[in-house]
Design a protein around this motif. Structure first.
Motif, PDB file in Angstrom:
ATOM      1  N   TRP A   1     -71.380 -53.259 -11.242  1.00  0.00           N
ATOM      2  CA  TRP A   1     -72.685 -53.944 -11.582  1.00  0.00           C
ATOM      3  C   TRP A   1     -73.828 -52.886 -11.108  1.00  0.00           C
ATOM      4  CZ3 TRP A   1     -73.508 -58.428 -14.159  1.00  0.00           C
ATOM      5  CH2 TRP A   1     -72.350 -59.496 -14.181  1.00  0.00           C
ATOM      6  N   ARG A   2     -74.782 -52.839 -11.842  1.00  0.00           N
ATOM      7  CA  ARG A   2     -76.115 -52.122 -11.564  1.00  0.00           C
ATOM      8  C   ARG A   2     -76.829 -52.810 -10.344  1.00  0.00           C
ATOM      9  NH1 ARG A   2     -76.368 -52.233 -17.124  1.00  0.00           N
ATOM     10  NH2 ARG A   2     -75.856 -50.353 -18.066  1.00  0.00           N
ATOM     11  N   ARG A   3     -77.074 -51.996  -9.302  1.00  0.00           N
ATOM     12  CA  ARG A   3     -77.358 -52.486  -8.033  1.00  0.00           C
ATOM     13  C   ARG A   3     -78.761 -53.329  -8.115  1.00  0.00           C
ATOM     14  NH1 ARG A   3     -72.827 -53.297  -5.976  1.00  0.00           N
ATOM     15  NH2 ARG A   3     -71.512 -51.310  -6.278  1.00  0.00           N
ATOM     16  N   GLU A   4     -79.577 -52.851  -9.135  1.00  0.00           N
ATOM     17  CA  GLU A   4     -80.896 -53.551  -8.959  1.00  0.00           C
ATOM     18  C   GLU A   4     -81.097 -54.199 -10.419  1.00  0.00           C
ATOM     19  OE1 GLU A   4     -83.317 -53.448  -6.903  1.00  0.00           O
ATOM     20  OE2 GLU A   4     -82.095 -52.044  -5.602  1.00  0.00           O
ATOM     21  N   PRO A   5     -81.462 -55.455 -10.531  1.00  0.00           N
ATOM     22  CA  PRO A   5     -81.341 -56.334 -11.456  1.00  0.00           C
ATOM     23  C   PRO A   5     -82.718 -56.020 -12.251  1.00  0.00           C
ATOM     24  CG  PRO A   5     -82.141 -57.545  -9.808  1.00  0.00           C
ATOM     25  CD  PRO A   5     -81.521 -56.428  -9.097  1.00  0.00           C
ATOM     26  N   LYS A   6     -82.850 -56.344 -13.412  1.00  0.00           N
ATOM     27  CA  LYS A   6     -83.876 -56.190 -14.208  1.00  0.00           C
ATOM     28  C   LYS A   6     -84.815 -57.498 -14.476  1.00  0.00           C
ATOM     29  CE  LYS A   6     -82.260 -52.284 -16.909  1.00  0.00           C
ATOM     30  NZ  LYS A   6     -82.255 -51.541 -18.313  1.00  0.00           N
TER      31      LYS A   6
ATOM     32  N   ALA B   1     -87.657 -63.745 -16.394  1.00  0.00           N
ATOM     33  CA  ALA B   1     -86.125 -63.605 -16.153  1.00  0.00           C
ATOM     34  C   ALA B   1     -85.625 -62.666 -15.607  1.00  0.00           C
ATOM     35  CB  ALA B   1     -85.617 -64.100 -17.666  1.00  0.00           C
ATOM     36  N   VAL B   2     -84.412 -62.872 -14.929  1.00  0.00           N
ATOM     37  CA  VAL B   2     -83.811 -61.707 -14.102  1.00  0.00           C
ATOM     38  C   VAL B   2     -82.465 -61.384 -14.821  1.00  0.00           C
ATOM     39  CG1 VAL B   2     -82.813 -60.951 -11.883  1.00  0.00           C
ATOM     40  CG2 VAL B   2     -85.062 -62.137 -12.100  1.00  0.00           C
ATOM     41  N   VAL B   3     -82.242 -60.279 -15.103  1.00  0.00           N
ATOM     42  CA  VAL B   3     -80.823 -59.801 -15.778  1.00  0.00           C
ATOM     43  C   VAL B   3     -80.206 -58.741 -14.907  1.00  0.00           C
ATOM     44  CG1 VAL B   3     -79.823 -58.982 -17.849  1.00  0.00           C
ATOM     45  CG2 VAL B   3     -81.984 -60.296 -18.103  1.00  0.00           C
ATOM     46  N   TYR B   4     -78.886 -59.345 -14.547  1.00  0.00           N
ATOM     47  CA  TYR B   4     -77.965 -58.673 -13.892  1.00  0.00           C
ATOM     48  C   TYR B   4     -77.082 -57.720 -14.780  1.00  0.00           C
ATOM     49  CZ  TYR B   4     -79.652 -60.541  -9.450  1.00  0.00           C
ATOM     50  OH  TYR B   4     -80.213 -61.014  -8.316  1.00  0.00           O
TER      51      TYR B   4
END
Length: 407
Positions: free
Chosen positions: A154-159, A165-168
């Motif tokens: 998983w990428r460490r920082e969500p967008k 809206a937050v996307v991991y």
């Protein structure tokens, strides 16, 4: 086999490697040169104390092959000490046999896992994503299979997207492919978990229809859900959102299509969005005869190339014949003057022969007349005439002298 005992340096380097530290970070931590750490890493590899995680490159990730690793890698991602992250998405060496997923959910019949699509196979892909029903939310730790091998991250920082809206986002590597995953949390609490599968190389002749091919994508979605169970996720009911397409890269029919023209009711289109032209069959799910056409296309490239090959051979043969004919024509043009000279000489010779023949014929007639007269006994005539060979005329001869004493 008894495992070798490690010295203090080897144990420390091993622990730091398994905690996710890179070689430069270990060298700084131990205040030694990087060459010393690299030598120790090679010793640990030779002793079987660590193993390289297939698919990781620059930097490499190492794991302990003797136990099920349950703790995720650690380290400061921003400082460069982190020995994982996006590196798993790089195209490293092909996975070893140990790294190939073993799951009854995936059937490889009619499927190719090569990096390049084999001849006769098509590249099946969907236009959208596969969405799950979220039963339980897990952690964003790095994704491992049941044996402890790292297969995703998983990428460490969500967008953060529009409207809060937050996307991991992350990736899961299966069969040389990095499949995208995303967990979206809306500003009102709604959640969506999606899988973005890559293309699957399929042999259309091995499947009965589009439903069987779409089932391949569902099977992979179920396998990803199985992997995420190790991180506490419970994802069920994967549903394909989008239509099924089948593409053939560098197909020989592409040259006969104008990619600027798109027919809404066309069976085949040329798609250049992947970066290279490919021939594509769209909307197979909604076309009742779509898969029958796809099966026909599976054999078409070989037949088409065979026809092109025969055509090329014919063109080469015609070209070779044309060159031969041109060479013969040049030879004929060179020979004609010689033949004309020979003909002229032979014509002159024939005229001479005809003249000689005429003269010979006249002589034969004269001789025949003389022979006839001799045969008739006409001595008197013979005495009066003689033959001149030069003028070929008969002259009258003087009368013989009457000898004295003869009267």
């Amino acid at each position: 086999m008894t495992r070798s005992r490690l010295n203090a340096t080897q144990r420390k380097v091993k622990n730091l490697l398994l905690s996710g530290r890179s070689v430069p970070a270990i060298a700084r931590s131990m205040k030694v040169g990087q060459s010393t750490v690299y030598n120790t890493v090679n010793q640990l590899l030779a002793l079987g104390e660590i193993r390289h995680v297939p698919g990781t490159k620059s930097p490499k990730l190492y794991e302990d092959p003797h136990k099920d690793v349950s703790n995720p890698p650690s380290g400061d991602y921003g400082s460069g000490d982190w020995n994982f992250g996006p590196a798993v998405g790089n195209d490293g060496p092909p996975p070893t046999a140990d790294a190939v997923p073993e799951s009854p959910l995936i059937d490889l019949t009619g499927i190719s896992t090569d990096k390049n699509c084999p001849e006769g196979f098509g590249e099946a892909h969907i236009t959208g994503s596969i969405n799950y029903t979220i039963r339980r939310i897990g952690t964003y730790d790095d994704i491992r299979d049941r044996r402890g091998f790292t297969v995703g991250y998983w990428r460490r920082e969500p967008k953060t997207r529009m409207k809060g809206a937050v996307v991991y986002g992350g990736e899961v590597r299966i069969y040389n492919q990095a499949l995208g995953i995303a967990h979206r949390i809306g500003n009102k609490g709604g959640q969506l978990f999606s899988l973005y599968p890559k293309r699957i190389y399929v042999d259309p002749r091995k499947f009965r229809g589009t439903e069987d091919v779409l089932a391949l994508f569902v099977d992979r979605a179920l396998y990803v859900a199985e992997l995420l169970e190790q991180n506490g996720w419970q994802l069920t009911d994967p549903m394909v959102k989008g239509d099924l397409h089948l593409a053939w890269g560098d197909h020989p029919l592409i040259q006969h299509f104008d990619n600027r023209v798109h027919l809404d009711d066309g069976d085949l289109v040329v798609d250049t969005s992947p970066g290279t032209p490919e021939l594509e069959m769209e909307n197979l799910s909604s076309d009742p005869d779509g898969w029958a056409k796809a099966q026909l296309m599976a054999n078409l490239p070989t037949r088409f190339l065979s026809l092109e090959g025969r055509e090329s051979e014919s063109r080469r043969a015609v070209s070779a014949n044309a060159r031969t004919i041109e060479a013969v024509r040049g030879d004929v043009e060179s020979i004609v003057p010689v033949l004309q000279s020979i003909i002229d000489a032979q014509t002159t010779q024939c005229e001479i022969l005809r003249t000689q023949l005429r003269m010979t014929t006249e002589q034969v007639q004269i001789n025949a007349n003389l022979i006839q007269r001799i045969s008739a006994g006409d001595q008197f005539t013979l005495d009066r005439f003689s033959l001149s060979s030069d003028s070929r005329t008969v002259h009258e001869t003087p009368s013989p002298n009457i000898m004295e004493g003869y009267h």
